[in-house]
Design a protein around this motif. Structure first.
Motif, mmCIF file in Angstrom:
data_model
loop_
_atom_site.group_PDB
_atom_site.id
_atom_site.type_symbol
_atom_site.label_atom_id
_atom_site.label_comp_id
_atom_site.label_asym_id
_atom_site.label_seq_id
_atom_site.Cartn_x
_atom_site.Cartn_y
_atom_site.Cartn_z
ATOM 1 N N GLN A 122 86.024 -6.876 34.349
ATOM 2 C CA GLN A 122 85.460 -8.110 33.458
ATOM 3 C C GLN A 122 84.775 -9.013 34.640
ATOM 4 O OE1 GLN A 122 89.594 -8.145 31.097
ATOM 5 N NE2 GLN A 122 88.465 -10.150 30.783
ATOM 6 N N GLY A 136 82.676 -9.540 29.680
ATOM 7 C CA GLY A 136 84.159 -9.953 29.182
ATOM 8 C C GLY A 136 84.476 -10.982 29.639
ATOM 9 N N THR A 174 85.470 -14.073 28.741
ATOM 10 C CA THR A 174 85.960 -14.850 27.892
ATOM 11 C C THR A 174 87.362 -14.587 27.450
ATOM 12 O OG1 THR A 174 84.912 -14.389 25.840
ATOM 13 C CG2 THR A 174 83.899 -16.264 26.893
ATOM 14 N N THR A 175 87.509 -13.215 27.796
ATOM 15 C CA THR A 175 88.772 -12.434 27.642
ATOM 16 C C THR A 175 90.003 -12.707 28.746
ATOM 17 O OG1 THR A 175 87.535 -10.599 26.569
ATOM 18 C CG2 THR A 175 89.846 -10.054 26.874
ATOM 19 N N SER A 194 92.824 -12.184 30.617
ATOM 20 C CA SER A 194 93.495 -10.867 31.262
ATOM 21 C C SER A 194 94.458 -11.216 32.666
ATOM 22 C CB SER A 194 92.530 -9.910 31.625
ATOM 23 O OG SER A 194 91.768 -9.432 30.669
ATOM 24 N N GLY A 210 94.263 -19.924 25.052
ATOM 25 C CA GLY A 210 94.415 -18.551 25.400
ATOM 26 C C GLY A 210 95.086 -17.989 26.711
ATOM 27 N N PRO A 266 91.031 -15.918 31.526
ATOM 28 C CA PRO A 266 89.565 -15.431 31.231
ATOM 29 C C PRO A 266 88.983 -15.875 32.456
ATOM 30 C CG PRO A 266 89.882 -17.496 29.866
ATOM 31 C CD PRO A 266 91.432 -17.250 30.471
#
Length: 496
Positions: free
Chosen positions: A118, A134, A136-137, A139, A369, A385
């Protein structure tokens, strides 16, 4: 102008512009409209508004106005004043298209050593996202988490805050209580000795203050008992998701409010074996400095007990530097726990998420998130993220609030801290020496790097790279190679 058709589907002559004056309606056209209305009364009643809009473009609106206007108005020759149609808002200004960027890092990003990669890159001056995979994911971050912990500490505690260790009189004659205030840097080495923590306080100084205060009161009996109060931190001493190998290999201590030298065997080595009982080790070391102590036990200080001595830790600014430049895990946990306590969130691992997020709120970035399990980043359960980091680093680079402390504490490629080691930015990647200021990260399931790049073309970029999954030691070089690609491309970086 586009030709239109009448109700029978035949072509009509395009109407005059809406604002063109007319002195009379066109008879043939009016008749055709009237016939249409008689044949389709129901449809007209339902869709009158739509029909009116359709007729507007053909000139029928002007004709209808002429049919219903008083006679003197029909004969008027003056031009009416145009009025704005509230149903037609003015169009927004056209957005200038982004220029086409042609510098690709696709080959570097395809390196299998990056595993599940990412990444995001942002132009710090414009805020434009130049590259995203990736981004905005949320992790796991590994030690890049220390950037968030440091930012929260600077917001909540401030750069000049110091943690204090005190000694107070015990409830029993001849006893004193050593009260831990969360300072993991307190040292058992002699004053004047340099440990891994510059500016650390020393137990011998604390003991000297106690002896002076104790001996100043002739009513005091001999000092024979030491009580250890580590209640400032609560809950587990070891985060359940951490691998115990981190302690055995010397990267992390148990997290207690009372310990010395980060519980290292060697106070001068960043990586050194840690024990399972940092509180007990600290107590024994302090008893040795006091002398005459026959009993050491755990407990808490009596309410309102007279203070005999105190010493303080290095400042938060100094602790942030230590947490970032060599990725000191224990210091990062100290900062996270102090933030949680100061915000009123609690004094356990479980309070860190709320406390740190509350501290980060001061920077005005959306934390939706994000999950923060610890301050160091050792847990696989952390989730941030890359996009949050690129935005936070824009503020760090701009030195907003106290964030310049983080900028000054970051490792620098080829020059400082964990990016100056022989296996970082070597070979062809040495072209970026001095140009990358970033926090490194490593856990068994991933390598990470995030910070600021002073690109070859003069652009300033913020970036975050996560290489997660089945990684190996040489994943670091793959990350450096991709980062160097960002450096070489600068603002011409393509997202292809």
């Amino acid at each position: 102008m586009i030709d239109e058709t009448d109700a029978a589907g035949e072509p009509t002559t395009p109407g005059d512009p809406v604002n063109t004056p007319k002195t009379a309606a066109k008879p043939g056209f009016v008749a055709s409209v009237a016939a249409f209305v008689r044949r389709h009364r129901l449809a007209v009643s339902i869709t009158g508004g739509v029909l009116a809009l359709a007729l507007l473009g053909t000139g029928a609106l002007s004709a209808g106005a002429a049919m219903n206007a008083p006679a003197e108005a029909s004969a008027a020759t003056t031009t009416p004043t145009p009025t704005a149609d509230p149903a037609r808002p003015a169009p927004a200004a056209a957005i200038a298209p982004s220029r086409i960027r042609t510098c690709s890092v696709a080959d570097r990003a395809a390196d299998g050593r990056l595993a599940a990669m990412q990444a995001q890159v942002v132009n710090a001056a414009t805020g434009e996202v130049l590259y995203d995979r990736g981004g905005t994911t949320p992790s796991r971050t590994a030690s890049v988490m220390k950037v968030l912990t440091s930012a929260a500490a600077l917001s909540v505690l401030g750069p000049d805050y110091r943690a204090t260790t005190t000694v107070v009189k015990g409830s029993e004659p001849g006893s004193v209580v050593l009260v831990g205030g969360g300072d993991v840097t307190l040292s058992r080495t002699p004053s004047g000795t340099e440990t891994v923590y510059p500016g650390a306080a020393h137990l011998d100084e604390l003991a000297a203050q106690v002896r002076a205060a104790w001996d100043a009161d002739p009513a005091n009996p001999p000092l024979t008992k030491l009580v250890l109060d580590a209640s400032y931190f609560g809950g587990d001493e070891w985060e359940p998701s951490w691998d115990l190998v981190e302690r055995e290999d010397g990267y992390m201590s148990s997290i207690t409010a009372l310990q010395v030298d980060g519980d290292r065997d060697d106070p001068t080595a960043n990586t050194s074996w840690r024990s399972a009982d940092p509180i007990g080790r600290a107590g024994e070391a302090f008893a040795d400095e006091l002398g005459g102590i026959a009993v050491i036990e755990r407990g808490t200080a009596p309410s309102g007990a007279a203070q005999l001595a105190q010493v303080s830790s290095p400042t938060v600014a100094q602790l942030v530097d230590k947490a970032l430049v060599v990725s000191d895990n224990t210091v990062a946990e100290m900062l996270a726990r102090l933030v949680a306590i100061k915000t009123g969130s609690g004094n356990t691992f479980g309070a860190i998420n709320q406390g740190v997020l509350q501290g980060l709120a001061a920077y005005g970035l959306d934390t939706t998130g994000i999950t923060i399990v610890d301050g160091s980043g050792l847990s696989d359960n952390n989730a941030v993220p890359p996009s949050y980091l690129t935005r936070l680093f824009v503020k760090i680079n701009a030195r907003e609030a106290n964030l310049g402390v983080i900028m000054d504490g970051l490792p620098v490629s080829g020059q400082r801290g964990s990016l100056s080691y022989s296996d970082r930015f070597a070979g062809d990647n040495a072209v970026a020496d001095g140009a990358v200021s970033a926090k490194t990260g490593w856990i068994e399931t991933g390598y990470t790097l995030s910070g600021v790049i002073r690109a070859q073309d003069g652009a300033t970029l913020t970036f975050a790279i996560y290489a997660l999954g089945d990684v190996s030691d040489d994943t670091k070089q793959a990350i450096d190679t991709l980062t160097t690609g960002f450096f070489l491309c600068g603002d011409n970086l393509s997202n292809q």
